[in-house]
Design a protein around this motif. Structure first.
Motif, PDB file in Angstrom:
ATOM      1  N   PRO A  18       9.092  12.597   0.854  1.00 39.42           N
ATOM      2  CA  PRO A  18       8.073  12.747   1.918  1.00 39.42           C
ATOM      3  C   PRO A  18       6.693  13.085   1.366  1.00 39.42           C
ATOM      4  O   PRO A  18       5.684  12.649   1.925  1.00 39.42           O
ATOM      5  CB  PRO A  18       8.629  13.888   2.773  1.00 39.42           C
ATOM      6  N   ASP A  19       6.645  13.882   0.281  1.00 37.27           N
ATOM      7  CA  ASP A  19       5.339  14.203  -0.320  1.00 37.27           C
ATOM      8  C   ASP A  19       4.631  12.932  -0.777  1.00 37.27           C
ATOM      9  O   ASP A  19       3.430  12.751  -0.531  1.00 37.27           O
ATOM     10  CB  ASP A  19       5.531  15.134  -1.524  1.00 37.27           C
ATOM     11  N   VAL A  20       5.353  12.056  -1.466  1.00 35.50           N
ATOM     12  CA  VAL A  20       4.764  10.813  -1.976  1.00 35.50           C
ATOM     13  C   VAL A  20       4.369   9.909  -0.820  1.00 35.50           C
ATOM     14  O   VAL A  20       3.295   9.295  -0.842  1.00 35.50           O
ATOM     15  CB  VAL A  20       5.751  10.096  -2.908  1.00 35.50           C
ATOM     16  N   ARG A  21       5.210   9.839   0.208  1.00 39.95           N
ATOM     17  CA  ARG A  21       4.911   8.971   1.350  1.00 39.95           C
ATOM     18  C   ARG A  21       3.645   9.444   2.068  1.00 39.95           C
ATOM     19  O   ARG A  21       2.773   8.633   2.413  1.00 39.95           O
ATOM     20  CB  ARG A  21       6.098   8.949   2.311  1.00 39.95           C
ATOM     21  N   ARG A  22       3.524  10.752   2.278  1.00 41.61           N
ATOM     22  CA  ARG A  22       2.321  11.280   2.934  1.00 41.61           C
ATOM     23  C   ARG A  22       1.087  11.048   2.074  1.00 41.61           C
ATOM     24  O   ARG A  22       0.002  10.749   2.596  1.00 41.61           O
ATOM     25  CB  ARG A  22       2.503  12.776   3.214  1.00 41.61           C
ATOM     26  N   PHE A  23       1.246  11.161   0.771  1.00 44.05           N
ATOM     27  CA  PHE A  23       0.121  10.919  -0.140  1.00 44.05           C
ATOM     28  C   PHE A  23      -0.385   9.489  -0.026  1.00 44.05           C
ATOM     29  O   PHE A  23      -1.594   9.240   0.046  1.00 44.05           O
ATOM     30  CB  PHE A  23       0.568  11.217  -1.576  1.00 44.05           C
ATOM     31  N   LEU A  24       0.516   8.524   0.015  1.00 42.87           N
ATOM     32  CA  LEU A  24       0.110   7.120   0.099  1.00 42.87           C
ATOM     33  C   LEU A  24      -0.591   6.821   1.421  1.00 42.87           C
ATOM     34  O   LEU A  24      -1.565   6.065   1.464  1.00 42.87           O
ATOM     35  CB  LEU A  24       1.328   6.221  -0.075  1.00 42.87           C
ATOM     36  N   VAL A  25      -0.111   7.423   2.492  1.00 42.17           N
ATOM     37  CA  VAL A  25      -0.759   7.234   3.795  1.00 42.17           C
ATOM     38  C   VAL A  25      -2.174   7.797   3.756  1.00 42.17           C
ATOM     39  O   VAL A  25      -3.127   7.184   4.253  1.00 42.17           O
ATOM     40  CB  VAL A  25       0.067   7.907   4.904  1.00 42.17           C
ATOM     41  N   MET A  26      -2.330   8.973   3.146  1.00 44.41           N
ATOM     42  CA  MET A  26      -3.639   9.606   3.062  1.00 44.41           C
ATOM     43  C   MET A  26      -4.624   8.767   2.260  1.00 44.41           C
ATOM     44  O   MET A  26      -5.759   8.550   2.684  1.00 44.41           O
ATOM     45  CB  MET A  26      -3.490  11.002   2.449  1.00 44.41           C
ATOM     46  N   VAL A  27      -4.190   8.253   1.092  1.00 45.19           N
ATOM     47  CA  VAL A  27      -5.092   7.455   0.255  1.00 45.19           C
ATOM     48  C   VAL A  27      -5.442   6.141   0.941  1.00 45.19           C
ATOM     49  O   VAL A  27      -6.573   5.664   0.851  1.00 45.19           O
ATOM     50  CB  VAL A  27      -4.463   7.202  -1.128  1.00 45.19           C
ATOM     51  N   THR A  28      -4.475   5.547   1.626  1.00 47.00           N
ATOM     52  CA  THR A  28      -4.751   4.304   2.356  1.00 47.00           C
ATOM     53  C   THR A  28      -5.837   4.518   3.399  1.00 47.00           C
ATOM     54  O   THR A  28      -6.740   3.687   3.554  1.00 47.00           O
ATOM     55  CB  THR A  28      -3.471   3.780   3.013  1.00 47.00           C
TER      56      THR A  28
ATOM     57  N   THR B  52      -6.077   0.676  -3.263  1.00 49.07           N
ATOM     58  CA  THR B  52      -6.246   1.907  -4.033  1.00 49.07           C
ATOM     59  C   THR B  52      -4.972   2.740  -3.998  1.00 49.07           C
ATOM     60  O   THR B  52      -4.555   3.303  -5.016  1.00 49.07           O
ATOM     61  CB  THR B  52      -7.419   2.722  -3.478  1.00 49.07           C
ATOM     62  N   ALA B  53      -4.348   2.819  -2.821  1.00 50.33           N
ATOM     63  CA  ALA B  53      -3.095   3.572  -2.696  1.00 50.33           C
ATOM     64  C   ALA B  53      -1.999   2.955  -3.557  1.00 50.33           C
ATOM     65  O   ALA B  53      -1.205   3.665  -4.178  1.00 50.33           O
ATOM     66  CB  ALA B  53      -2.661   3.623  -1.239  1.00 50.33           C
ATOM     67  N   LYS B  54      -1.967   1.637  -3.612  1.00 50.57           N
ATOM     68  CA  LYS B  54      -0.963   0.958  -4.440  1.00 50.57           C
ATOM     69  C   LYS B  54      -1.172   1.274  -5.911  1.00 50.57           C
ATOM     70  O   LYS B  54      -0.204   1.501  -6.655  1.00 50.57           O
ATOM     71  CB  LYS B  54      -1.037  -0.554  -4.197  1.00 50.57           C
ATOM     72  N   GLU B  55      -2.419   1.304  -6.342  1.00 50.55           N
ATOM     73  CA  GLU B  55      -2.708   1.619  -7.742  1.00 50.55           C
ATOM     74  C   GLU B  55      -2.386   3.078  -8.056  1.00 50.55           C
ATOM     75  O   GLU B  55      -1.846   3.388  -9.116  1.00 50.55           O
ATOM     76  CB  GLU B  55      -4.177   1.323  -8.049  1.00 50.55           C
ATOM     77  N   SER B  56      -2.695   3.993  -7.130  1.00 53.91           N
ATOM     78  CA  SER B  56      -2.360   5.405  -7.327  1.00 53.91           C
ATOM     79  C   SER B  56      -0.849   5.592  -7.397  1.00 53.91           C
ATOM     80  O   SER B  56      -0.351   6.420  -8.168  1.00 53.91           O
ATOM     81  CB  SER B  56      -2.937   6.254  -6.189  1.00 53.91           C
ATOM     82  N   HIS B  57      -0.133   4.831  -6.584  1.00 54.90           N
ATOM     83  CA  HIS B  57       1.335   4.877  -6.621  1.00 54.90           C
ATOM     84  C   HIS B  57       1.838   4.445  -7.994  1.00 54.90           C
ATOM     85  O   HIS B  57       2.762   5.058  -8.555  1.00 54.90           O
ATOM     86  CB  HIS B  57       1.895   3.970  -5.524  1.00 54.90           C
ATOM     87  N   ARG B  58       1.227   3.422  -8.559  1.00 52.75           N
ATOM     88  CA  ARG B  58       1.647   2.946  -9.875  1.00 52.75           C
ATOM     89  C   ARG B  58       1.371   3.996 -10.951  1.00 52.75           C
ATOM     90  O   ARG B  58       2.186   4.201 -11.857  1.00 52.75           O
ATOM     91  CB  ARG B  58       0.928   1.642 -10.221  1.00 52.75           C
ATOM     92  N   VAL B  59       0.219   4.659 -10.865  1.00 50.94           N
ATOM     93  CA  VAL B  59      -0.110   5.708 -11.832  1.00 50.94           C
ATOM     94  C   VAL B  59       0.889   6.862 -11.726  1.00 50.94           C
ATOM     95  O   VAL B  59       1.400   7.357 -12.737  1.00 50.94           O
ATOM     96  CB  VAL B  59      -1.548   6.216 -11.600  1.00 50.94           C
TER      97      VAL B  59
END
Length: 381
Positions: free
Chosen positions: A118-128, A135-142
């Motif tokens: 859930p932490d990662v999922r909320r993070f991706l929603v926030m960056v999107t 940008t969120a996809k690239e942060s996910h890859r990092v």
């Protein structure tokens, strides 16, 4: 019946004042030392199962950190110890930007072992929402790459980032010029000092850094070959020479349309050297300023955009000339493998899926073949 006493090193279990059970086991650390690890359980059996897991890892020689690093501690360490020595400076700069701007501000207080799906999922929603899906996809890859390194270092047992799919990014429509528009641009660019660079970009599909990293020793006008060995890159305040994107050297046959511009560029540079006198900086680069210094990558793009605007052509990026080059080569019937080698791709899928654009004229030509075949097969009345 009293429970058996655990053997030495297997830890012990006791009941706490709050009713829960607690066990402590000495376990190996990643640095080679041994420290005491504490686990808890609502029942004796639950606590004992956790204790047995620690004992099992100990006997297998698998380290179990007693204190997990926070992401704000691990990510900078990972950048300096894993990414900087092994990857290109451009990759390090890109990763560092995502760590500094997105990952640490949002997830920095989380510990490696406590980071959850859930932490990662909320993070991706926030960056999107804050930036974009790309940008969120690239942060996910990092993040995924950083956690994979933590797994290899046996700091954590699983990579939660792999359990969360990256955001879906809408594929940007590739824009290329038609053949007539390409010719119009070349005619408009002829008086420009960087005309030869634009010819190489359009005819050979060279990357911007590869064009600016060309040296005269890489060009054989008699044999009509050009060798791509290096690229010129700017990362923050540093302008430096680097290997090609996939670290491979490739030799490209020069078409006749490139020979005269390259000869003209050599004469032009000789005049600039004479005019500069002692102020000339010897670098052997094909494309230089009036004093022999390397051309700034952004300045090459600015000149390209300025000429295109003055010629009232559709707006495209300098990098999009690679797409146009691939499209023209495919339209001329060049085999995909050859196009791949010319453009310098490591995988043919990149060539086929990303760098080819089917123009309206090509589609019409394809359908005209269908029209001719169907007419030929139509029975006579």
């Amino acid at each position: 019946m009293p429970r058996k006493k655990n053997p030495n090193g297997a830890g012990s279990i006791w009941r706490r004042k709050d009713g829960r059970y607690e066990a402590r086991v000495y376990v190996p650390q990643p640095d080679g030392t041994r420290k005491r690890k504490t686990v808890y359980g609502d029942t004796w059996e639950e606590c004992d199962n956790k204790r047995l897991e620690l004992v099992k890892r100990d006997r297998a020689g698998v380290p179990t950190p007693t204190r997990s690093h926070k992401l704000s501690e691990w990510l900078p360490y990972w950048l300096e110890e894993f990414i900087r020595p092994q990857r290109k400076k451009t990759t390090y700069a890109k990763y560092e930007t995502h760590v500094r701007r997105y990952l640490i501000p949002s997830l920095g207080t989380k510990r490696l072992e406590s980071l959850s799906v859930p932490d990662v999922r909320r993070f991706l929603v926030m960056v999107t929402r804050q930036a974009s899906a790309a940008t969120a996809k690239e942060s996910h890859r990092v993040l995924r790459t950083a956690l994979s390194a933590a797994c290899r270092e046996e700091l954590i047992s699983r990579n939660v980032a792999t359990l969360v799919p990256a955001p879906r990014v809408e594929v940007r429509e590739m824009k290329t010029w038609t053949l007539d528009e390409t010719v119009t641009f070349l005619e408009a660019a002829r008086p420009d000092p960087l005309y030869t660079a634009f010819v190489l970009a359009i005819a050979l599909g060279l990357r911007r850094g590869e064009i600016l990293g060309l040296r005269w020793g890489d060009i054989d006008l008699d044999r009509r070959t050009l060798t791509v060995r290096n690229q010129l890159q700017r990362v923050q305040k540093e302008l430096y020479a680097d290997s090609t994107k996939n670290r491979r050297t490739r030799v490209i046959p020069l078409p006749l349309m490139c020979i005269a511009p390259l000869r003209w560029r050599r004469l032009q540079q000789a005049k600039q050297r004479a005019d500069a006198g002692s102020g000339w900086e010897t670098t052997d680069y094909v494309f230089t300023t009036r004093t022999g210094r390397p051309i700034e990558p952004r300045n090459l793009s600015r000149s390209f955009e300025r000429i295109a605007t003055q010629a009232t052509l559709p707006r495209i990026r300098l990098h999009d000339t690679r797409h146009g080059c691939a499209t023209l080569l495919f339209a001329a019937g060049v085999a995909p493998r050859v196009v791949m080698e010319i453009l310098g791709h490591s995988q043919i899928a990149v060539t086929m899926n990303t760098y080819t654009h089917v123009s309206d004229s090509i589609r019409r030509e394809a359908m005209s073949h269908m029209d001719r075949m169907l007419k030929r097969s139509r029975p006579a009345r």
